[in-house]
Design an enzyme around this catalytic site. Sequence first.
Site, PDB file in Angstrom:
ATOM      1  CE  LYS A  52      11.648 -39.404  30.881  1.00 35.10           C
ATOM      2  NZ  LYS A  52      12.735 -39.359  30.439  1.00 35.10           N
ATOM      3  CD  GLN A  96      14.795 -37.111  27.985  1.00 36.64           C
ATOM      4  OE1 GLN A  96      13.696 -36.912  29.235  1.00 36.64           O
ATOM      5  NE2 GLN A  96      14.804 -38.188  27.456  1.00 36.64           N
ATOM      6  CG  ASP A 119      17.839 -41.736  35.073  1.00 38.09           C
ATOM      7  OD1 ASP A 119      17.653 -42.457  35.944  1.00 38.09           O
ATOM      8  OD2 ASP A 119      18.373 -41.179  34.212  1.00 38.09           O
TER       9      ASP A 119
END
Length: 283
Positions: A52, A96, A119
Amino acid sequence: MAKTINGREIADEFCAHIKERTAEIKERGIEPHIALINAGEDPASEIYISKKEKLATSVGISSTVYKFNNYVKENEISDLINKLNNDKKVHAILLQSPLPKSFQFRKLINLIHPDKDVDGLTTLNQGRLFSGEPGVAPCTPSGVLHLLRTVHDNIAGLHAVVLGRSSIVGRPLAQLLLNSNCTVTLLHSYSKDLPAICRTADILVSAIGKPLFIGKEFIKPGATVIDVGVNKIEKNGSKKIVGDVKFDEVAEIAAAITPVPHGVGPMTVAYLMHNTLNLACCY
Ligand code: NAP
């Protein structure tokens, strides 16, 4: 033989477009910035975070990685999220997963300000998705939809079967497909007679995390098959990454199929950048 949907190539093309948009946004004086929080020492998470970070650099988005060891306390992560929420230079926050087992995932996710929830996992953004309101859609489901659009001009009216109902993949994907006017069936571990239901699918998406679970008996001839699963197996003494789908036998029947790796994975990371840009523009 099915067409292989090359997620790597499709993501590269999408990222070239993201890079152009980033440059335009920077000309307007906005410096898109994503904060990547890695709580714990999960080896796979370290690889994902590094991917990422690298992609962000390559498209011109700045990033900061906040890395913690296995002894991290939940309140350190909540304090960090609160700090990042108030930092005007940060447009996007990613927590994460997996988190350390004792951590309350939903509680921490919901601390992220919905306008920085890259997200789309906060309850507010999930509610927006479920009620059809504009908001941030989760990266992996968005990537799946993007891949489907490379092989279907129009998915309206098609029967889409999604295996797996997690809040990260299955549920939001089912909702995105519904919002795109598919007829949607969502299957999970209590569902009965999976192969028979799957054989009615024009679009079959597997996100269950069971290595090589889906064989040809699950496939309607001519279906599009998207394999979200990422599973580590041992074969002949060495470790290998495989999806949920038995690629070779399913490819004989399906019309289009994603491989693992180089299928959904690259799209997930690309959508992280796409969502970061959108948040940077709106913030
Ligand atoms: P998860 O939270 O473990 O959810 C798995 C889902 O699959 C659950 O809903 C579970 O049902 C269902 N399931 C498990 N076994 C089943 C079975 N035998 N039959 C039917 N349904 C079954 O997993 P996740 O986070 O959604 O991830 C799923 C997979 O996608 C994993 O392999 C993960 O590594 C991968 N993934 C890939 C990406 C990518 O970018 N490529 C991104 C995210 C995840 P219940 O709800 O009834 O327990």
